[in-house]
Design an enzyme around this catalytic site. Structure first.
Site, PDB file in Angstrom:
ATOM      1  N   TYR A  82     -23.049  -0.293 -37.959  1.00 38.41           N
ATOM      2  CA  TYR A  82     -23.253  -0.786 -36.894  1.00 38.41           C
ATOM      3  C   TYR A  82     -24.624  -1.728 -36.897  1.00 38.41           C
ATOM      4  O   TYR A  82     -25.455  -1.694 -36.182  1.00 38.41           O
ATOM      5  CB  TYR A  82     -23.809   0.611 -35.870  1.00 38.41           C
TER       6      TYR A  82
ATOM      7  N   LYS B 291     -15.159   9.795 -32.880  1.00 39.77           N
ATOM      8  CA  LYS B 291     -16.730  10.104 -33.100  1.00 39.77           C
ATOM      9  C   LYS B 291     -16.702  11.756 -33.117  1.00 39.77           C
ATOM     10  O   LYS B 291     -16.195  12.392 -32.660  1.00 39.77           O
ATOM     11  CB  LYS B 291     -17.486   9.503 -31.884  1.00 39.77           C
TER      12      LYS B 291
ATOM     13  N   GLU C  85     -14.078  -3.889 -40.861  1.00 40.37           N
ATOM     14  CA  GLU C  85     -14.260  -2.524 -40.741  1.00 40.37           C
ATOM     15  C   GLU C  85     -13.115  -1.538 -41.259  1.00 40.37           C
ATOM     16  O   GLU C  85     -13.675  -0.406 -41.945  1.00 40.37           O
ATOM     17  CB  GLU C  85     -14.346  -2.043 -39.164  1.00 40.37           C
TER      18      GLU C  85
ATOM     19  N   ASN D 202     -19.023   8.577 -26.399  1.00 40.00           N
ATOM     20  CA  ASN D 202     -18.130   8.044 -25.957  1.00 40.00           C
ATOM     21  C   ASN D 202     -16.641   8.539 -26.437  1.00 40.00           C
ATOM     22  O   ASN D 202     -15.951   7.391 -26.410  1.00 40.00           O
ATOM     23  CB  ASN D 202     -18.288   6.690 -25.377  1.00 40.00           C
TER      24      ASN D 202
ATOM     25  N   HIS E   6     -14.578   4.769 -31.153  1.00 39.73           N
ATOM     26  CA  HIS E   6     -14.918   3.401 -31.767  1.00 39.73           C
ATOM     27  C   HIS E   6     -13.523   2.494 -32.008  1.00 39.73           C
ATOM     28  O   HIS E   6     -12.751   3.186 -32.314  1.00 39.73           O
ATOM     29  CB  HIS E   6     -15.703   3.367 -33.010  1.00 39.73           C
TER      30      HIS E   6
HETATM   31  P1  ATP Z   1     -17.974   0.770 -30.283  1.00 44.06           P
HETATM   32  O1  ATP Z   1     -18.552  -0.493 -31.061  1.00 44.06           O
HETATM   33  O2  ATP Z   1     -18.538   2.307 -30.672  1.00 44.06           O
HETATM   34  O3  ATP Z   1     -16.552   0.907 -30.226  1.00 44.06           O
HETATM   35  P2  ATP Z   1     -18.289  -0.756 -27.722  1.00 44.06           P
HETATM   36  O4  ATP Z   1     -17.773  -1.932 -28.484  1.00 44.06           O
HETATM   37  O5  ATP Z   1     -17.640  -0.517 -26.467  1.00 44.06           O
HETATM   38  O6  ATP Z   1     -18.207   0.464 -28.702  1.00 44.06           O
HETATM   39  P3  ATP Z   1     -20.919  -1.616 -28.211  1.00 44.06           P
HETATM   40  O7  ATP Z   1     -21.721  -2.630 -27.237  1.00 44.06           O
HETATM   41  O8  ATP Z   1     -20.357  -2.088 -29.624  1.00 44.06           O
HETATM   42  O9  ATP Z   1     -19.755  -0.680 -27.493  1.00 44.06           O
HETATM   43  O10 ATP Z   1     -21.838  -0.149 -28.556  1.00 44.06           O
HETATM   44  C1  ATP Z   1     -21.758   0.362 -29.914  1.00 44.06           C
HETATM   45  C2  ATP Z   1     -22.000   1.858 -29.441  1.00 44.06           C
HETATM   46  O11 ATP Z   1     -23.402   1.902 -29.080  1.00 44.06           O
HETATM   47  C3  ATP Z   1     -21.203   2.355 -28.205  1.00 44.06           C
HETATM   48  O12 ATP Z   1     -19.713   2.811 -28.414  1.00 44.06           O
HETATM   49  C4  ATP Z   1     -22.122   3.549 -27.673  1.00 44.06           C
HETATM   50  O13 ATP Z   1     -21.856   4.578 -28.479  1.00 44.06           O
HETATM   51  C5  ATP Z   1     -23.496   3.023 -28.137  1.00 44.06           C
HETATM   52  N1  ATP Z   1     -24.031   2.132 -27.029  1.00 44.06           N
HETATM   53  C6  ATP Z   1     -23.901   1.179 -26.525  1.00 44.06           C
HETATM   54  N2  ATP Z   1     -24.876   0.843 -25.592  1.00 44.06           N
HETATM   55  C7  ATP Z   1     -25.559   2.067 -25.477  1.00 44.06           C
HETATM   56  C8  ATP Z   1     -26.554   2.390 -24.499  1.00 44.06           C
HETATM   57  N3  ATP Z   1     -27.018   1.720 -23.586  1.00 44.06           N
HETATM   58  N4  ATP Z   1     -27.211   3.671 -24.670  1.00 44.06           N
HETATM   59  C9  ATP Z   1     -26.933   4.351 -25.822  1.00 44.06           C
HETATM   60  N5  ATP Z   1     -25.796   4.311 -26.619  1.00 44.06           N
HETATM   61  C10 ATP Z   1     -25.237   2.962 -26.244  1.00 44.06           C
HETATM   62 MG    MG Z   2     -18.477  -2.320 -30.506  1.00 45.97          MG
END
Ligand code: ATP
Ligand code: MG
Length: 141
Positions: free
Chosen positions: A51, A11, A128, A114, A117
């Protein structure tokens, strides 16, 4: 266990902080093979479509703003059990809750920034990878 493919993204925050090498080293150390990679900057439309599943969530705009804030490195990974293995190496979504040694524990700043992804299931991995790469760009090895 089956050989799978999954999508990984370094990211914008992690690209900016020069952690591409550190992150790819952890993926390779876990036995994942990089079979395609490129750097690009997402447009807001592309980030929103990528997303799309989160469009109704309160953090959606923050997520799109962050993902378009700078270049990203997208990779297709291949290996045994690659989807779950990548998620294990990534660690929990919130870096504060990610296990020590995981990518997010080491390189994540907060739940938004974080670091990485990773696809979460076989169907999303296929979709994806196709979002970013033509089949001819995948160098299976
Ligand atoms: P990713 O899809 O990016 O691999 P993930 O699968 O661990 O991450 P998801 O629940 O799919 O988590 O959320 C997608 C992304 O949205 C997260 O990686 C994070 O960057 C963002 N995100 C998720 N929850 C929050 C939140 N509460 N506040 C801000 N950003 C969030
Ligand atoms: Mg995810």
């Amino acid at each position: 266990m089956a050989i799978e493919r999954t999508l990984s993204i370094v990211k914008p925050s992690a690209v900016k902080d020069n952690h591409i090498g550190g992150i790819l080293a952890k993926l390779e150390a876990a036995g994942l093979r990089i079979i395609a990679a490129k750097m690009l900057r997402l447009t807001p439309t592309q980030a929103g479509n990528f997303y799309d599943v989160h469009r109704a969530r309160p953090f959606f705009q923050e997520l799109v703003d962050f993902m378009t804030s700078g270049p990203i490195l997208v990779q297709a990974l291949e290996g045994e059990n690659a989807i779950a293995k990548n998620r294990d190496v990534m660690g929990a979504t919130d870096p504060a809750k990610a296990a020590p040694g995981t990518i997010r524990a080491e390189f994540g700043n907060n739940i938004s920034e974080n670091a990485v992804h990773g696809s979460d299931a076989a169907d999303t991995a296929t979709a994806e990878i196709a979002f970013f790469f033509a089949t001819s760009e995948l160098c299976s090895r």
